[in-house]
Scaffold this motif. Structure first.
Motif, PDB file in Angstrom:
ATOM      1  N   TYR A 158      22.300 -27.818  -4.624  1.00 49.96           N
ATOM      2  CA  TYR A 158      21.558 -28.256  -5.807  1.00 49.96           C
ATOM      3  C   TYR A 158      22.341 -27.822  -7.037  1.00 49.96           C
ATOM      4  CZ  TYR A 158      19.872 -23.417  -6.019  1.00 49.96           C
ATOM      5  OH  TYR A 158      19.794 -22.047  -6.078  1.00 49.96           O
ATOM      6  N   LYS A 159      22.005 -28.405  -8.157  1.00 55.27           N
ATOM      7  CA  LYS A 159      22.652 -28.050  -9.419  1.00 55.27           C
ATOM      8  C   LYS A 159      21.953 -26.836 -10.020  1.00 55.27           C
ATOM      9  CE  LYS A 159      25.764 -31.240  -9.620  1.00 55.27           C
ATOM     10  NZ  LYS A 159      27.169 -30.928  -9.508  1.00 55.27           N
ATOM     11  N   GLY A 160      22.718 -25.807 -10.332  1.00 55.53           N
ATOM     12  CA  GLY A 160      22.180 -24.600 -10.946  1.00 55.53           C
ATOM     13  C   GLY A 160      21.923 -24.789 -12.422  1.00 55.53           C
ATOM     14  N   LYS A 161      21.453 -23.737 -13.069  1.00 55.05           N
ATOM     15  CA  LYS A 161      21.104 -23.783 -14.486  1.00 55.05           C
ATOM     16  C   LYS A 161      22.279 -24.184 -15.374  1.00 55.05           C
ATOM     17  CE  LYS A 161      17.462 -20.337 -14.134  1.00 55.05           C
ATOM     18  NZ  LYS A 161      17.025 -18.993 -14.510  1.00 55.05           N
ATOM     19  N   ASP A 162      23.462 -23.749 -15.019  1.00 59.72           N
ATOM     20  CA  ASP A 162      24.642 -24.047 -15.828  1.00 59.72           C
ATOM     21  C   ASP A 162      25.370 -25.305 -15.358  1.00 59.72           C
ATOM     22  OD1 ASP A 162      24.168 -21.756 -17.355  1.00 59.72           O
ATOM     23  OD2 ASP A 162      25.308 -20.501 -15.967  1.00 59.72           O
ATOM     24  N   GLY A 163      24.731 -26.068 -14.474  1.00 58.03           N
ATOM     25  CA  GLY A 163      25.341 -27.299 -13.987  1.00 58.03           C
ATOM     26  C   GLY A 163      26.264 -27.109 -12.792  1.00 58.03           C
ATOM     27  N   GLU A 164      26.461 -25.861 -12.393  1.00 52.32           N
ATOM     28  CA  GLU A 164      27.325 -25.606 -11.228  1.00 52.32           C
ATOM     29  C   GLU A 164      26.570 -25.951  -9.949  1.00 52.32           C
ATOM     30  OE1 GLU A 164      24.803 -21.970 -11.252  1.00 52.32           O
ATOM     31  OE2 GLU A 164      25.647 -23.233 -12.806  1.00 52.32           O
ATOM     32  N   THR A 165      27.310 -26.294  -8.919  1.00 52.31           N
ATOM     33  CA  THR A 165      26.707 -26.613  -7.626  1.00 52.31           C
ATOM     34  C   THR A 165      26.457 -25.324  -6.863  1.00 52.31           C
ATOM     35  OG1 THR A 165      27.839 -28.734  -7.562  1.00 52.31           O
ATOM     36  CG2 THR A 165      26.989 -27.898  -5.478  1.00 52.31           C
ATOM     37  N   VAL A 166      25.227 -25.138  -6.411  1.00 53.03           N
ATOM     38  CA  VAL A 166      24.849 -23.986  -5.604  1.00 53.03           C
ATOM     39  C   VAL A 166      24.648 -24.474  -4.179  1.00 53.03           C
ATOM     40  CG1 VAL A 166      23.137 -22.165  -5.261  1.00 53.03           C
ATOM     41  CG2 VAL A 166      23.718 -22.914  -7.586  1.00 53.03           C
ATOM     42  N   TYR A 167      25.356 -23.857  -3.232  1.00 53.84           N
ATOM     43  CA  TYR A 167      25.260 -24.255  -1.828  1.00 53.84           C
ATOM     44  C   TYR A 167      24.281 -23.341  -1.103  1.00 53.84           C
ATOM     45  CZ  TYR A 167      29.287 -27.082  -2.920  1.00 53.84           C
ATOM     46  OH  TYR A 167      30.123 -28.009  -3.495  1.00 53.84           O
ATOM     47  N   THR A 168      23.503 -23.923  -0.193  1.00 59.53           N
ATOM     48  CA  THR A 168      22.496 -23.173   0.544  1.00 59.53           C
ATOM     49  C   THR A 168      22.640 -23.412   2.046  1.00 59.53           C
ATOM     50  OG1 THR A 168      20.875 -24.968   0.464  1.00 59.53           O
ATOM     51  CG2 THR A 168      20.845 -23.381  -1.358  1.00 59.53           C
ATOM     52  N   THR A 169      22.171 -22.460   2.806  1.00 60.02           N
ATOM     53  CA  THR A 169      22.035 -22.618   4.248  1.00 60.02           C
ATOM     54  C   THR A 169      20.602 -22.235   4.582  1.00 60.02           C
ATOM     55  OG1 THR A 169      24.355 -22.084   4.636  1.00 60.02           O
ATOM     56  CG2 THR A 169      22.871 -21.909   6.522  1.00 60.02           C
ATOM     57  N   ASP A 170      19.867 -23.155   5.174  1.00 56.60           N
ATOM     58  CA  ASP A 170      18.464 -22.928   5.488  1.00 56.60           C
ATOM     59  C   ASP A 170      18.241 -22.946   6.991  1.00 56.60           C
ATOM     60  OD1 ASP A 170      17.394 -22.937   2.743  1.00 56.60           O
ATOM     61  OD2 ASP A 170      18.116 -25.001   2.737  1.00 56.60           O
ATOM     62  N   VAL A 171      17.293 -22.127   7.431  1.00 58.59           N
ATOM     63  CA  VAL A 171      16.874 -22.080   8.830  1.00 58.59           C
ATOM     64  C   VAL A 171      15.494 -22.736   8.881  1.00 58.59           C
ATOM     65  CG1 VAL A 171      16.353 -20.557  10.766  1.00 58.59           C
ATOM     66  CG2 VAL A 171      18.216 -19.983   9.201  1.00 58.59           C
ATOM     67  N   ILE A 172      15.428 -23.959   9.434  1.00 59.76           N
ATOM     68  CA  ILE A 172      14.221 -24.779   9.424  1.00 59.76           C
ATOM     69  C   ILE A 172      13.574 -24.748  10.808  1.00 59.76           C
ATOM     70  CG2 ILE A 172      13.256 -27.053   8.912  1.00 59.76           C
ATOM     71  CD1 ILE A 172      14.797 -25.831   6.548  1.00 59.76           C
ATOM     72  N   ALA A 173      12.330 -24.282  10.876  1.00 60.73           N
ATOM     73  CA  ALA A 173      11.632 -24.158  12.162  1.00 60.73           C
ATOM     74  C   ALA A 173      11.139 -25.507  12.667  1.00 60.73           C
ATOM     75  CB  ALA A 173      10.458 -23.205  12.033  1.00 60.73           C
TER      76      ALA A 173
END
Length: 113
Positions: free
Chosen positions: A82-97
Motif C-alpha cells: 500500500y502507499k504510505g503517508k509519504d507516498g512510498e510503497t509499504v510492503y506487507t506479509t499477512d497470515v490469513i486463516a
C-alpha cells in the motif's frame, strides 16, 4: 502440478482478538526450543499475527477467544503493498486463516500441553 501455500500456527493467544472492519487479528505466541552444540537448552518465542477474514469466524473468535487460550490455525501467506503517508510503497506479509480453532490443551505453563 498443484501448488500449496499452507502455514500452520499452533500456540497461545497473547491478547484478546482485535476487530477491524468485519475481520479479526489475533497475536499467537509460538515457542521454539532447541539444544545447542554445548548441550545447553534454549527457548525463543515468535509472535505470529493471524488475520481472520471470514466474518462469522471472526465474530466467533472475538466473542470466545481470550489471552492465554491455545489455538490452531491453517493459513496462507499473502504478500501485499500500500502507499504510505509519504507516498512510498509499504510492503506487507499477512497470515490469513482459512481454518481457526480454539484448543483445550491446558494452561501455557502446563508441561503436558
Amino acid at each position: 502440478m498443484r501448488t500449496t501455500n499452507l502455514f500452520i500456527v499452533r500456540g497461545h493467544v497473547g491478547q484478546a482478538p482485535k476487530a477491524f472492519n468485519k475481520a479479526a487479528k489475533i497475536n499467537v505466541a509460538t515457542d521454539r526450543i532447541w539444544t545447542d552444540a554445548k548441550g545447553e537448552r534454549h527457548e525463543e518465542t515468535d509472535w505470529v499475527t493471524v488475520t481472520i477474514l471470514n466474518e462469522r469466524v471472526a465474530e466467533w473468535a472475538i466473542a470466545n477467544v481470550a489471552k492465554g487460550d491455545a489455538v490452531y490455525a491453517e493459513c496462507r501467506v499473502a504478500d501485499g503493498s500500500y502507499k504510505g503517508k509519504d507516498g512510498e510503497t509499504v510492503y506487507t506479509t499477512d497470515v490469513i486463516a482459512s481454518a481457526f480453532h480454539k484448543l483445550d490443551l491446558g494452561s501455557r505453563d502446563d508441561p503436558a500441553a
